[in-house]
Write a protein that holds these residues in place. Structure first.
Motif, PDB file in Angstrom:
ATOM      1  N   MET A 260       0.843  -1.170   0.000  1.00  0.00           N
ATOM      2  CA  MET A 260       0.000   0.000   0.000  1.00  0.00           C
ATOM      3  C   MET A 260       0.891   1.236   0.000  1.00  0.00           C
ATOM      4  O   MET A 260       1.862   1.321   0.729  1.00  0.00           O
ATOM      5  N   ALA A 261       0.579   2.191  -0.799  1.00  0.00           N
ATOM      6  CA  ALA A 261       1.369   3.422  -0.869  1.00  0.00           C
ATOM      7  C   ALA A 261       1.224   4.190   0.437  1.00  0.00           C
ATOM      8  O   ALA A 261       0.276   4.026   1.182  1.00  0.00           O
ATOM      9  N   ASP A 262       2.189   5.042   0.699  1.00  0.00           N
ATOM     10  CA  ASP A 262       2.131   5.834   1.918  1.00  0.00           C
ATOM     11  C   ASP A 262       0.894   6.720   1.905  1.00  0.00           C
ATOM     12  O   ASP A 262       0.547   7.322   0.897  1.00  0.00           O
ATOM     13  N   VAL A 263       0.263   6.788   3.043  1.00  0.00           N
ATOM     14  CA  VAL A 263      -0.883   7.671   3.191  1.00  0.00           C
ATOM     15  C   VAL A 263      -0.339   9.078   3.357  1.00  0.00           C
ATOM     16  O   VAL A 263       0.509   9.331   4.201  1.00  0.00           O
ATOM     17  N   GLU A 264      -0.807   9.982   2.510  1.00  0.00           N
ATOM     18  CA  GLU A 264      -0.303  11.348   2.533  1.00  0.00           C
ATOM     19  C   GLU A 264      -0.534  11.984   3.891  1.00  0.00           C
ATOM     20  O   GLU A 264       0.287  12.672   4.420  1.00  0.00           O
ATOM     21  N   GLY A 265      -1.642  11.760   4.444  1.00  0.00           N
ATOM     22  CA  GLY A 265      -2.007  12.263   5.763  1.00  0.00           C
ATOM     23  C   GLY A 265      -3.386  11.745   6.086  1.00  0.00           C
ATOM     24  O   GLY A 265      -4.206  11.613   5.189  1.00  0.00           O
ATOM     25  N   PRO A 266      -3.634  11.408   7.322  1.00  0.00           N
ATOM     26  CA  PRO A 266      -4.953  10.873   7.644  1.00  0.00           C
ATOM     27  C   PRO A 266      -6.040  11.923   7.467  1.00  0.00           C
ATOM     28  O   PRO A 266      -5.854  13.086   7.811  1.00  0.00           O
ATOM     29  N   ARG A 267      -7.136  11.495   6.870  1.00  0.00           N
ATOM     30  CA  ARG A 267      -8.283  12.390   6.726  1.00  0.00           C
ATOM     31  C   ARG A 267      -9.042  12.479   8.036  1.00  0.00           C
ATOM     32  O   ARG A 267      -9.638  13.502   8.333  1.00  0.00           O
ATOM     33  N   HIS A 268      -9.034  11.380   8.774  1.00  0.00           N
ATOM     34  CA  HIS A 268      -9.652  11.340  10.103  1.00  0.00           C
ATOM     35  C   HIS A 268      -8.799  10.451  10.982  1.00  0.00           C
ATOM     36  O   HIS A 268      -8.191   9.498  10.500  1.00  0.00           O
ATOM     37  N   GLU A 269      -8.770  10.765  12.271  1.00  0.00           N
ATOM     38  CA  GLU A 269      -8.106   9.878  13.199  1.00  0.00           C
ATOM     39  C   GLU A 269      -8.864   9.872  14.519  1.00  0.00           C
ATOM     40  O   GLU A 269      -9.492  10.862  14.881  1.00  0.00           O
ATOM     41  N   TRP A 270      -8.803   8.735  15.182  1.00  0.00           N
ATOM     42  CA  TRP A 270      -9.485   8.567  16.455  1.00  0.00           C
ATOM     43  C   TRP A 270      -8.459   8.123  17.479  1.00  0.00           C
ATOM     44  O   TRP A 270      -7.667   7.226  17.236  1.00  0.00           O
ATOM     45  N   ARG A 271      -8.483   8.774  18.624  1.00  0.00           N
ATOM     46  CA  ARG A 271      -7.483   8.527  19.658  1.00  0.00           C
ATOM     47  C   ARG A 271      -8.137   8.275  21.008  1.00  0.00           C
ATOM     48  O   ARG A 271      -9.294   8.622  21.220  1.00  0.00           O
ATOM     49  N   VAL A 272      -7.348   7.707  21.907  1.00  0.00           N
ATOM     50  CA  VAL A 272      -7.798   7.452  23.262  1.00  0.00           C
ATOM     51  C   VAL A 272      -7.980   8.790  23.969  1.00  0.00           C
ATOM     52  O   VAL A 272      -7.066   9.625  23.950  1.00  0.00           O
ATOM     53  N   PRO A 273      -9.132   9.025  24.588  1.00  0.00           N
ATOM     54  CA  PRO A 273      -9.327  10.277  25.328  1.00  0.00           C
ATOM     55  C   PRO A 273      -8.353  10.359  26.507  1.00  0.00           C
ATOM     56  O   PRO A 273      -8.101   9.357  27.186  1.00  0.00           O
ATOM     57  N   TRP A 274      -7.837  11.530  26.779  1.00  0.00           N
ATOM     58  CA  TRP A 274      -6.862  11.700  27.859  1.00  0.00           C
ATOM     59  C   TRP A 274      -7.468  11.332  29.207  1.00  0.00           C
ATOM     60  O   TRP A 274      -6.771  10.856  30.101  1.00  0.00           O
ATOM     61  N   GLN A 275      -8.787  11.507  29.358  1.00  0.00           N
ATOM     62  CA  GLN A 275      -9.438  11.183  30.622  1.00  0.00           C
ATOM     63  C   GLN A 275      -9.340   9.681  30.921  1.00  0.00           C
ATOM     64  O   GLN A 275      -9.184   9.273  32.077  1.00  0.00           O
ATOM     65  N   VAL A 276      -9.432   8.865  29.889  1.00  0.00           N
ATOM     66  CA  VAL A 276      -9.327   7.418  30.059  1.00  0.00           C
ATOM     67  C   VAL A 276      -7.915   7.049  30.506  1.00  0.00           C
ATOM     68  O   VAL A 276      -7.724   6.205  31.393  1.00  0.00           O
ATOM     69  N   THR A 277      -6.911   7.683  29.918  1.00  0.00           N
ATOM     70  CA  THR A 277      -5.525   7.427  30.311  1.00  0.00           C
ATOM     71  C   THR A 277      -5.283   7.842  31.760  1.00  0.00           C
ATOM     72  O   THR A 277      -4.606   7.141  32.513  1.00  0.00           O
ATOM     73  N   VAL A 278      -5.861   8.962  32.175  1.00  0.00           N
ATOM     74  CA  VAL A 278      -5.721   9.416  33.562  1.00  0.00           C
ATOM     75  C   VAL A 278      -6.366   8.414  34.518  1.00  0.00           C
ATOM     76  O   VAL A 278      -5.801   8.107  35.579  1.00  0.00           O
ATOM     77  N   LEU A 279      -7.531   7.873  34.155  1.00  0.00           N
ATOM     78  CA  LEU A 279      -8.178   6.873  35.006  1.00  0.00           C
ATOM     79  C   LEU A 279      -7.322   5.609  35.132  1.00  0.00           C
ATOM     80  O   LEU A 279      -7.226   5.024  36.211  1.00  0.00           O
ATOM     81  N   LYS A 280      -6.701   5.195  34.047  1.00  0.00           N
ATOM     82  CA  LYS A 280      -5.818   4.024  34.103  1.00  0.00           C
ATOM     83  C   LYS A 280      -4.611   4.310  34.988  1.00  0.00           C
ATOM     84  O   LYS A 280      -4.176   3.441  35.759  1.00  0.00           O
ATOM     85  N   ALA A 281      -4.060   5.519  34.898  1.00  0.00           N
ATOM     86  CA  ALA A 281      -2.927   5.894  35.753  1.00  0.00           C
ATOM     87  C   ALA A 281      -3.356   5.918  37.219  1.00  0.00           C
ATOM     88  O   ALA A 281      -2.584   5.501  38.102  1.00  0.00           O
ATOM     89  N   ALA A 282      -4.565   6.375  37.489  1.00  0.00           N
ATOM     90  CA  ALA A 282      -5.087   6.341  38.862  1.00  0.00           C
ATOM     91  C   ALA A 282      -5.215   4.899  39.330  1.00  0.00           C
ATOM     92  O   ALA A 282      -4.973   4.604  40.511  1.00  0.00           O
ATOM     93  N   GLY A 283      -5.587   4.004  38.431  1.00  0.00           N
ATOM     94  CA  GLY A 283      -5.649   2.581  38.769  1.00  0.00           C
ATOM     95  C   GLY A 283      -4.290   2.047  39.191  1.00  0.00           C
ATOM     96  O   GLY A 283      -4.188   1.236  40.119  1.00  0.00           O
ATOM     97  N   VAL A 284      -3.237   2.492  38.510  1.00  0.00           N
ATOM     98  CA  VAL A 284      -1.869   2.096  38.895  1.00  0.00           C
ATOM     99  C   VAL A 284      -1.594   2.563  40.320  1.00  0.00           C
ATOM    100  O   VAL A 284      -1.119   1.790  41.158  1.00  0.00           O
ATOM    101  N   ALA A 285      -1.904   3.827  40.614  1.00  0.00           N
ATOM    102  CA  ALA A 285      -1.628   4.388  41.938  1.00  0.00           C
ATOM    103  C   ALA A 285      -2.412   3.659  43.029  1.00  0.00           C
ATOM    104  O   ALA A 285      -1.866   3.335  44.086  1.00  0.00           O
ATOM    105  N   VAL A 286      -3.672   3.375  42.778  1.00  0.00           N
ATOM    106  CA  VAL A 286      -4.499   2.671  43.763  1.00  0.00           C
ATOM    107  C   VAL A 286      -3.954   1.271  44.015  1.00  0.00           C
ATOM    108  O   VAL A 286      -3.834   0.832  45.168  1.00  0.00           O
TER     109      VAL A 286
END
Length: 137
Positions: free
Chosen positions: A1-27
């Protein structure tokens, strides 16, 4: 597949979810420190599991991107490019169990099936599926 020039759309993990997982580590670390030997083992295993999830979220926050010539799926193992020709099906799997509804975006690409939840994508899996179907040639 040729290189994608740039994504037209992208979906990422919300920062709030990452913070909750980090809080899980601390707990879990806190529970390990105040508990007995068995609690140390169980809480330690849980803390390591949460830490792996936080690591994944920090180093691969964009889970799914779409360009003109296909999809880019990202995880701990790296990026995988999937051409539109290889995508057999895009659908939402919705299941109700014990009073809870679980919805997963399923992308069937031949030998592989990629599953994403709203916690992976940052928005409703129905909306993402609709966008993918609209952008698919």
């Amino acid at each position: 597949m040729a290189d994608v020039e740039g994504p037209r759309h992208e979906w990422r993990v919300p920062w709030q979810v990452t913070v909750l997982k980090a809080a899980g580590v601390a707990v879990c670390v806190g529970l390990a420190l105040i508990g007995d030997r068995r609690q140390l083992l169980l809480a330690g295993i849980a803390a390591v599991g949460f830490a792996v999830l936080v690591f994944r979220d920090l180093f691969a926050p964009v889970r799914l991107a779409v360009g003109d010539d296909g999809l880019i799926v990202t995880g701990l193992a790296g990026k995988e490019r999937i051409s539109w020709n290889d995508v057999d099906r895009i659908r939402v799997d919705s299941r109700r169990r014990y009073g809870l509804t679980t919805e997963l975006l399923e992308i069937d690409a031949g030998e592989q099936i990629h599953l994403f939840s709203r916690f992976d994508l940052g928005e409703s899996v129905f909306d993402v599926a609709e966008t993918l179907m609209r952008l698919r040639p």
